[in-house]
Design a protein around this motif. Structure first.
Motif, PDB file in Angstrom:
ATOM      1  N   ASN A   1       0.823  -1.204   0.000  1.00 48.36           N
ATOM      2  CA  ASN A   1       0.000   0.000   0.000  1.00 48.36           C
ATOM      3  C   ASN A   1       0.859   1.257   0.000  1.00 48.36           C
ATOM      4  O   ASN A   1       0.543   2.238  -0.688  1.00 48.36           O
ATOM      5  CB  ASN A   1      -0.917  -0.011   1.219  1.00 48.36           C
ATOM      6  CG  ASN A   1      -1.752   1.246   1.331  1.00 48.36           C
ATOM      7  OD1 ASN A   1      -2.498   1.578   0.426  1.00 48.36           O
ATOM      8  ND2 ASN A   1      -1.628   1.952   2.444  1.00 48.36           N
TER       9      ASN A   1
ATOM     10  N   LEU B   1       2.435   1.688  -3.607  1.00 45.89           N
ATOM     11  CA  LEU B   1       1.437   2.076  -4.604  1.00 45.89           C
ATOM     12  C   LEU B   1       0.912   3.483  -4.347  1.00 45.89           C
ATOM     13  O   LEU B   1       0.736   4.276  -5.291  1.00 45.89           O
ATOM     14  CB  LEU B   1       0.289   1.067  -4.591  1.00 45.89           C
ATOM     15  CG  LEU B   1      -0.807   1.259  -5.653  1.00 45.89           C
ATOM     16  CD1 LEU B   1      -0.205   1.217  -7.052  1.00 45.89           C
ATOM     17  CD2 LEU B   1      -1.887   0.195  -5.508  1.00 45.89           C
ATOM     18  N   THR B   2       0.690   3.821  -3.084  1.00 49.65           N
ATOM     19  CA  THR B   2       0.202   5.159  -2.756  1.00 49.65           C
ATOM     20  C   THR B   2       1.215   6.233  -3.111  1.00 49.65           C
ATOM     21  O   THR B   2       0.865   7.281  -3.671  1.00 49.65           O
ATOM     22  CB  THR B   2      -0.150   5.237  -1.259  1.00 49.65           C
ATOM     23  OG1 THR B   2      -1.156   4.276  -0.960  1.00 49.65           O
ATOM     24  CG2 THR B   2      -0.659   6.620  -0.901  1.00 49.65           C
TER      25      THR B   2
ATOM     26  N   THR C   1     -17.839  -1.514  -3.014  1.00 44.14           N
ATOM     27  CA  THR C   1     -16.479  -2.062  -3.014  1.00 44.14           C
ATOM     28  C   THR C   1     -16.496  -3.582  -3.026  1.00 44.14           C
ATOM     29  O   THR C   1     -15.715  -4.221  -3.750  1.00 44.14           O
ATOM     30  CB  THR C   1     -15.712  -1.549  -1.779  1.00 44.14           C
ATOM     31  OG1 THR C   1     -15.674  -0.121  -1.797  1.00 44.14           O
ATOM     32  CG2 THR C   1     -14.294  -2.093  -1.758  1.00 44.14           C
TER      33      THR C   1
ATOM     34  N   LEU D   1     -14.938  -5.889  -6.090  1.00 39.27           N
ATOM     35  CA  LEU D   1     -13.912  -6.900  -5.834  1.00 39.27           C
ATOM     36  C   LEU D   1     -14.406  -8.297  -6.197  1.00 39.27           C
ATOM     37  O   LEU D   1     -13.629  -9.148  -6.639  1.00 39.27           O
ATOM     38  CB  LEU D   1     -13.489  -6.853  -4.365  1.00 39.27           C
ATOM     39  CG  LEU D   1     -12.710  -5.600  -3.930  1.00 39.27           C
ATOM     40  CD1 LEU D   1     -12.401  -5.664  -2.449  1.00 39.27           C
ATOM     41  CD2 LEU D   1     -11.423  -5.470  -4.734  1.00 39.27           C
TER      42      LEU D   1
ATOM     43  N   GLY E   1     -11.313 -10.252  -6.559  1.00 42.49           N
ATOM     44  CA  GLY E   1     -10.414  -9.678  -5.573  1.00 42.49           C
ATOM     45  C   GLY E   1     -10.766  -9.994  -4.139  1.00 42.49           C
ATOM     46  O   GLY E   1     -10.067  -9.552  -3.222  1.00 42.49           O
TER      47      GLY E   1
ATOM     48  N   TRP F   1      -4.109  -8.380  -2.622  1.00 44.05           N
ATOM     49  CA  TRP F   1      -4.037  -7.323  -3.625  1.00 44.05           C
ATOM     50  C   TRP F   1      -5.364  -6.562  -3.726  1.00 44.05           C
ATOM     51  O   TRP F   1      -5.367  -5.366  -4.016  1.00 44.05           O
ATOM     52  CB  TRP F   1      -3.626  -7.881  -4.986  1.00 44.05           C
ATOM     53  CG  TRP F   1      -4.641  -8.783  -5.651  1.00 44.05           C
ATOM     54  CD1 TRP F   1      -4.695 -10.133  -5.592  1.00 44.05           C
ATOM     55  CD2 TRP F   1      -5.746  -8.370  -6.469  1.00 44.05           C
ATOM     56  NE1 TRP F   1      -5.762 -10.609  -6.327  1.00 44.05           N
ATOM     57  CE2 TRP F   1      -6.416  -9.551  -6.883  1.00 44.05           C
ATOM     58  CE3 TRP F   1      -6.222  -7.137  -6.903  1.00 44.05           C
ATOM     59  CZ2 TRP F   1      -7.548  -9.516  -7.688  1.00 44.05           C
ATOM     60  CZ3 TRP F   1      -7.348  -7.104  -7.713  1.00 44.05           C
ATOM     61  CH2 TRP F   1      -7.998  -8.276  -8.100  1.00 44.05           C
ATOM     62  N   GLY F   2      -6.478  -7.252  -3.480  1.00 41.94           N
ATOM     63  CA  GLY F   2      -7.762  -6.569  -3.461  1.00 41.94           C
ATOM     64  C   GLY F   2      -7.848  -5.572  -2.314  1.00 41.94           C
ATOM     65  O   GLY F   2      -8.369  -4.459  -2.470  1.00 41.94           O
TER      66      GLY F   2
ATOM     67  N   LEU G   1      -5.702  -2.605  -3.141  1.00 42.35           N
ATOM     68  CA  LEU G   1      -6.400  -1.763  -4.112  1.00 42.35           C
ATOM     69  C   LEU G   1      -7.403  -0.848  -3.427  1.00 42.35           C
ATOM     70  O   LEU G   1      -7.535   0.332  -3.773  1.00 42.35           O
ATOM     71  CB  LEU G   1      -7.098  -2.644  -5.142  1.00 42.35           C
ATOM     72  CG  LEU G   1      -7.767  -1.942  -6.326  1.00 42.35           C
ATOM     73  CD1 LEU G   1      -6.734  -1.192  -7.153  1.00 42.35           C
ATOM     74  CD2 LEU G   1      -8.516  -2.944  -7.191  1.00 42.35           C
ATOM     75  N   VAL G   2      -8.106  -1.364  -2.434  1.00 43.67           N
ATOM     76  CA  VAL G   2      -9.076  -0.542  -1.687  1.00 43.67           C
ATOM     77  C   VAL G   2      -8.362   0.560  -0.917  1.00 43.67           C
ATOM     78  O   VAL G   2      -8.782   1.730  -0.936  1.00 43.67           O
ATOM     79  CB  VAL G   2      -9.893  -1.435  -0.738  1.00 43.67           C
ATOM     80  CG1 VAL G   2     -10.781  -0.581   0.166  1.00 43.67           C
ATOM     81  CG2 VAL G   2     -10.747  -2.417  -1.526  1.00 43.67           C
TER      82      VAL G   2
ATOM     83  N   ALA H   1      -5.303   1.892  -1.426  1.00 44.64           N
ATOM     84  CA  ALA H   1      -4.612   2.858  -2.283  1.00 44.64           C
ATOM     85  C   ALA H   1      -5.590   3.806  -2.964  1.00 44.64           C
ATOM     86  O   ALA H   1      -5.376   5.018  -2.985  1.00 44.64           O
ATOM     87  CB  ALA H   1      -3.771   2.124  -3.326  1.00 44.64           C
ATOM     88  N   THR H   2      -6.673   3.273  -3.506  1.00 41.80           N
ATOM     89  CA  THR H   2      -7.651   4.135  -4.166  1.00 41.80           C
ATOM     90  C   THR H   2      -8.361   5.041  -3.173  1.00 41.80           C
ATOM     91  O   THR H   2      -8.715   6.178  -3.500  1.00 41.80           O
ATOM     92  CB  THR H   2      -8.685   3.285  -4.923  1.00 41.80           C
ATOM     93  OG1 THR H   2      -9.265   2.317  -4.018  1.00 41.80           O
ATOM     94  CG2 THR H   2      -8.040   2.554  -6.080  1.00 41.80           C
TER      95      THR H   2
END
Length: 302
Positions: free
Chosen positions: A105, A108-109, A150, A154, A159, A164-165, A168-169, A171-172
């Protein structure tokens, strides 16, 4: 016309002593309120029995023991050393999962939000202001409002029950606030630096990577720390997304240790919470030193 008569120095000194004593008293009470729960948690972590009833108000165990740490660090398919019917936990697995999610996280962030903040700060393009306004609007709503959406997304992209799912939550969800944070910092960096780099023949990408990013180290370090600590504290989304025990994070795993009437693993929970603080302490000490060095070393003399 009357002249100004100052107060005697004796009264001035006495009032200073009273004010100083009150300030020290308030400071001592504040420190006691903050440190007492921490001291009580440490005392419970080194208690041999499982129930909190064995602990006292004074945060010091009568018989200090590492038994709770042994239970945590022993795998669930093995018996705790020195016992016959007490099995270990998956704490090491949960710890490794949370560490992996936090690192993913953070990377990616930083990659997304630092770059987007620089783009919003330096470039002018179509729909720039609507995009920035939409990020502000999205930040106003609590994250749990979109839990159902969400979950469905997923589920559609396979996800669920995956790390990784969850990354993704996270980071977004941090893109709106973190992008605005970095944009605000990049706005304080003089554009003359970019223009000087272009005069010297540097491309916009080289200027961003080799000049702007090193100057933004303090804010990047702050963003990295907040991105890293987020997954360690979150309980709602891991509880919603993760299902199998080998995928769970520390928040979910520790909660299940004390969930239910039959569970009395409160002292083991305290030991697990104490170990969670270890990476935070290391990162904050290292980050503080780096931030001070960056603030002292960066700057342009005109």
């Amino acid at each position: 016309m009357t002249s100004y008569q100052p107060l005697p120095r004796k009264h001035s000194r006495s009032s200073t002593v009273v004010v100083t004593s009150i300030l020290y008293l308030v400071l001592a009470i504040t420190v006691l309120i903050v440190l007492y729960p921490v001291a009580f948690t440490i005392s419970a972590a080194f208690t041999e029995t499982n129930s909190l009833a064995a602990t006292s108000i004074v945060p010091w165990p009568s018989k200090p023991s590492l038994y709770q740490f042994q239970r945590l660090l022993t795998p669930s398919d093995q018996m705790v050393p020195g016992t016959n019917n007490v099995r270990g936990t998956n704490y090491v697995v949960w710890y490794r999962n949370t560490l992996k999610i936090a690192v993913m996280n953070t990377l990616l962030t930083l990659a997304v939000c630092v770059t987007s903040g620089y783009i919003f700060s330096r470039f002018r393009f179509k729909f720039r202001k609507p995009l920035m306004a939409s990020m502000i609007v999205l930040q106003m709503f609590p994250s749990f409002i979109g839990m159902i959406a969400t979950y469905v997304i997923l589920w559609r992209i396979n996800g669920l029950n995956s790390h990784w799912g969850l990354v993704l939550v996270y980071a977004t969800g941090s893109v709106p606030y973190s992008s605005w944070l970095m944009k605000g910092y990049f706005d304080t960096v003089s554009r003359n630096i970019d223009e000087a780099a272009r005069v010297d023949g540097a491309s916009p990408f080289v200027t961003y990577v080799r000049i702007i990013i090193p100057m933004a180290k303090p804010m990047i370090m702050f963003l990295a720390l907040t991105s890293f600590t987020g997954p360690w504290m979150d309980f709602i989304f891991p509880r919603l997304i993760l299902r199998s025990d080998d995928k769970k994070t520390l928040a979910v795993g520790l909660f299940e240790l004390i969930n239910g009437r039959a569970n009395d693993n409160f002292t083991m929970f305290a030991a697990g919470a104490l170990l969670v603080a270890v990476p935070f302490a290391i990162l904050f000490m290292a980050g503080q030193k780096m931030m001070l060095q960056s603030l002292a070393g960066d700057g342009v003399k005109e």
